[in-house]
Design an enzyme around this catalytic site. Structure first.
Site, PDB file in Angstrom:
ATOM      1  N   LYS A   1      64.066  53.092 -19.728  1.00 17.99           N
ATOM      2  CA  LYS A   1      62.657  52.694 -19.909  1.00 17.99           C
ATOM      3  C   LYS A   1      61.742  53.916 -20.005  1.00 17.99           C
ATOM      4  CE  LYS A   1      62.483  50.464 -15.981  1.00 17.99           C
ATOM      5  NZ  LYS A   1      63.870  50.686 -15.525  1.00 17.99           N
TER       6      LYS A   1
ATOM      7  N   ARG B   1      57.396  44.273 -11.896  1.00 19.69           N
ATOM      8  CA  ARG B   1      58.781  44.155 -11.441  1.00 19.69           C
ATOM      9  C   ARG B   1      59.025  42.862 -10.686  1.00 19.69           C
ATOM     10  NH1 ARG B   1      59.971  50.087 -11.258  1.00 19.69           N
ATOM     11  NH2 ARG B   1      62.200  50.312 -11.103  1.00 19.69           N
TER      12      ARG B   1
ATOM     13  N   ARG C   1      71.523  61.405 -13.889  1.00 23.24           N
ATOM     14  CA  ARG C   1      70.095  61.630 -14.143  1.00 23.24           C
ATOM     15  C   ARG C   1      69.605  62.831 -13.337  1.00 23.24           C
ATOM     16  NH1 ARG C   1      65.563  57.003 -14.024  1.00 23.24           N
ATOM     17  NH2 ARG C   1      66.340  56.515 -11.939  1.00 23.24           N
TER      18      ARG C   1
ATOM     19  N   ARG D   1      67.378  62.496  -7.841  1.00 25.19           N
ATOM     20  CA  ARG D   1      66.411  61.832  -6.960  1.00 25.19           C
ATOM     21  C   ARG D   1      67.107  61.244  -5.735  1.00 25.19           C
ATOM     22  NH1 ARG D   1      63.234  57.998 -11.088  1.00 25.19           N
ATOM     23  NH2 ARG D   1      63.763  56.504  -9.471  1.00 25.19           N
TER      24      ARG D   1
ATOM     25  N   ARG E   1      69.501  48.821  -5.689  1.00 25.87           N
ATOM     26  CA  ARG E   1      68.423  48.655  -6.674  1.00 25.87           C
ATOM     27  C   ARG E   1      68.827  47.677  -7.771  1.00 25.87           C
ATOM     28  NH1 ARG E   1      67.362  54.639  -8.200  1.00 25.87           N
ATOM     29  NH2 ARG E   1      65.809  53.811  -9.627  1.00 25.87           N
TER      30      ARG E   1
HETATM   31  P1  ADP Z   1      63.652  53.650 -12.357  1.00 27.95           P
HETATM   32  O1  ADP Z   1      63.107  54.701 -13.306  1.00 27.95           O
HETATM   33  O2  ADP Z   1      65.015  53.968 -11.924  1.00 27.95           O
HETATM   34  O3  ADP Z   1      63.533  52.267 -12.888  1.00 27.95           O
HETATM   35  P2  ADP Z   1      61.197  53.926 -10.942  1.00 27.95           P
HETATM   36  O4  ADP Z   1      60.839  55.357 -10.973  1.00 27.95           O
HETATM   37  O5  ADP Z   1      60.531  53.034 -11.926  1.00 27.95           O
HETATM   38  O6  ADP Z   1      62.766  53.785 -11.067  1.00 27.95           O
HETATM   39  O7  ADP Z   1      60.961  53.326  -9.499  1.00 27.95           O
HETATM   40  C1  ADP Z   1      61.497  53.949  -8.355  1.00 27.95           C
HETATM   41  C2  ADP Z   1      61.184  53.081  -7.147  1.00 27.95           C
HETATM   42  O8  ADP Z   1      59.760  52.964  -6.987  1.00 27.95           O
HETATM   43  C3  ADP Z   1      61.690  51.657  -7.217  1.00 27.95           C
HETATM   44  O9  ADP Z   1      63.030  51.539  -6.829  1.00 27.95           O
HETATM   45  C4  ADP Z   1      60.733  50.967  -6.245  1.00 27.95           C
HETATM   46  O10 ADP Z   1      61.073  51.246  -4.902  1.00 27.95           O
HETATM   47  C5  ADP Z   1      59.421  51.679  -6.531  1.00 27.95           C
HETATM   48  N1  ADP Z   1      58.633  50.975  -7.576  1.00 27.95           N
HETATM   49  C6  ADP Z   1      58.324  51.448  -8.806  1.00 27.95           C
HETATM   50  N2  ADP Z   1      57.603  50.544  -9.494  1.00 27.95           N
HETATM   51  C7  ADP Z   1      57.456  49.464  -8.673  1.00 27.95           C
HETATM   52  C8  ADP Z   1      56.825  48.196  -8.809  1.00 27.95           C
HETATM   53  N3  ADP Z   1      56.202  47.811  -9.947  1.00 27.95           N
HETATM   54  N4  ADP Z   1      56.880  47.350  -7.743  1.00 27.95           N
HETATM   55  C9  ADP Z   1      57.494  47.701  -6.610  1.00 27.95           C
HETATM   56  N5  ADP Z   1      58.123  48.860  -6.420  1.00 27.95           N
HETATM   57  C10 ADP Z   1      58.107  49.751  -7.447  1.00 27.95           C
HETATM   58  P1  ADP Z   2      64.662  54.206 -16.374  1.00 25.40           P
HETATM   59  O1  ADP Z   2      63.271  54.730 -16.562  1.00 25.40           O
HETATM   60  O2  ADP Z   2      64.885  52.879 -17.024  1.00 25.40           O
HETATM   61  O3  ADP Z   2      65.106  54.214 -14.944  1.00 25.40           O
HETATM   62  P2  ADP Z   2      65.528  56.732 -17.610  1.00 25.40           P
HETATM   63  O4  ADP Z   2      64.717  56.786 -18.869  1.00 25.40           O
HETATM   64  O5  ADP Z   2      65.127  57.611 -16.504  1.00 25.40           O
HETATM   65  O6  ADP Z   2      65.660  55.189 -17.134  1.00 25.40           O
HETATM   66  O7  ADP Z   2      67.053  56.994 -18.009  1.00 25.40           O
HETATM   67  C1  ADP Z   2      68.088  56.975 -17.010  1.00 25.40           C
HETATM   68  C2  ADP Z   2      69.086  58.094 -17.287  1.00 25.40           C
HETATM   69  O8  ADP Z   2      69.811  57.844 -18.482  1.00 25.40           O
HETATM   70  C3  ADP Z   2      68.450  59.468 -17.484  1.00 25.40           C
HETATM   71  O9  ADP Z   2      69.321  60.445 -16.995  1.00 25.40           O
HETATM   72  C4  ADP Z   2      68.293  59.575 -18.998  1.00 25.40           C
HETATM   73  O10 ADP Z   2      68.263  60.934 -19.418  1.00 25.40           O
HETATM   74  C5  ADP Z   2      69.537  58.848 -19.486  1.00 25.40           C
HETATM   75  N1  ADP Z   2      69.345  58.109 -20.738  1.00 25.40           N
HETATM   76  C6  ADP Z   2      68.219  57.500 -21.195  1.00 25.40           C
HETATM   77  N2  ADP Z   2      68.428  56.890 -22.373  1.00 25.40           N
HETATM   78  C7  ADP Z   2      69.741  57.102 -22.681  1.00 25.40           C
HETATM   79  C8  ADP Z   2      70.584  56.707 -23.783  1.00 25.40           C
HETATM   80  N3  ADP Z   2      70.113  55.955 -24.785  1.00 25.40           N
HETATM   81  N4  ADP Z   2      71.868  57.104 -23.744  1.00 25.40           N
HETATM   82  C9  ADP Z   2      72.366  57.829 -22.719  1.00 25.40           C
HETATM   83  N5  ADP Z   2      71.627  58.223 -21.659  1.00 25.40           N
HETATM   84  C10 ADP Z   2      70.329  57.884 -21.639  1.00 25.40           C
END
Ligand code: ADP
Ligand code: ADP
Ligand code: ZN
Length: 214
Positions: A13, A88, A127, A160, A171
């Site tokens: 995302k 979410r 990541r 992280r 998660r």
């Molecule tokens: P990811 O990129 O892996 O999807 P995020 O950076 O978006 O993770 O979120 C990391 C953490 O921050 C989540 O696991 C949650 O604990 C918190 N968080 C982020 N966005 C929200 C939301 N909209 N509602 C509740 N918790 C959130």
């Molecule tokens: P989210 O925001 O949904 O948690 P991220 O954008 O941080 O996800 O991506 C999660 C991990 O996967 C990161 O290490 C990123 O560099 C990698 N990644 C993202 N898109 C791709 C893809 N299309 N193929 C392989 N790895 C990817």
């Protein structure tokens, strides 16, 4: 253009949202980044959020919704925005719809970046995140030019705390229980679009541009 990015943690995302923001000239709003920035600054919100984040749980809606509503009411969001990691939960989605309805607006697209659970653990363990500028990399598929150093700002990139495999499992459970229902929610609103997130990053972006228009 007002866009929501849906998908499991690690689906890509953030990676896609940043490119959408660049191409269409709209702000990228990541609630995870906002919480991490607060934590770094040592605010009360940051400290509270970390308690939940480290356990793989969602931060309560009360701490999350107002923050997003404030952000999207700012001047730079006038022509749209891309939400990454919000909503979410169903109550968050309802709060967003209510706030927009008050100003006669609605979301345009909810893009689900679809990646099966099997791929997620691998994505997350590889990541690397820059806690200074928010850039993300992957040690295999999207590496930094210099190992361990952010291409964008030169700070260290790290695994992280919440990307440890045990926390990722939690998660994913939370995602299926609380966030996945949003797919139906936006399907009913007729704004859901699904892209295959297992493709290489550039291909996923092409599919998104196809949806949004060049
Ligand atoms: P990811 O990129 O892996 O999807 P995020 O950076 O978006 O993770 O979120 C990391 C953490 O921050 C989540 O696991 C949650 O604990 C918190 N968080 C982020 N966005 C929200 C939301 N909209 N509602 C509740 N918790 C959130
Ligand atoms: P989210 O925001 O949904 O948690 P991220 O954008 O941080 O996800 O991506 C999660 C991990 O996967 C990161 O290490 C990123 O560099 C990698 N990644 C993202 N898109 C791709 C893809 N299309 N193929 C392989 N790895 C990817
Ligand atoms: Zn950086």
């Amino acid at each position: 253009m007002k866009i929501i990015m849906l998908g499991a943690p690690g689906a890509g995302k953030g990676t896609q949202a940043k490119q959408i923001a660049d191409k269409y000239g709209i702000p990228h709003i990541s609630t995870g980044d906002i919480f991490r920035a607060n934590l770094k600054q040592g605010t009360e919100l940051g400290k509270k959020a970390k308690e939940y984040m480290d356990q793989g749980l969602l931060v309560p809606d009360e701490l999350t919704c107002d923050l997003v509503m404030d952000r999207i009411s700012q001047e730079d969001c006038k022509n749209g925005f891309v939400l990454d990691g919000f909503p979410r939960t169903i109550p968050q989605a309802e709060a967003l719809d209510t706030a927009l309805a008050k100003i006669g607006q609605k979301m345009d697209y909810a893009i689900d970046v679809d990646v099966p659970d099997e791929n997620i653990i691998n994505r997350m363990s590889g990541r690397r995140a820059c806690l200074n500028c928010g850039a993300t990399y992957h040690i295999v598929s999207i590496p930094t030019k210099v190992e361990g150093v952010c291409d964008r700002c030169g700070n260290a990139v790290v695994l992280r705390d919440d990307d440890q495999p045990e926390t990722v499992k939690k998660r994913l459970e939370v995602y299926h229980a609380q966030t996945q229902p949003l797919i139906d929610y936006y399907k009913k609103q007729d704004i859901l679009k699904t892209v295959d997130g297992t493709q290489p990053m550039e291909k996923v972006f092409d599919a998104i541009v196809e949806i949004l228009g060049a």
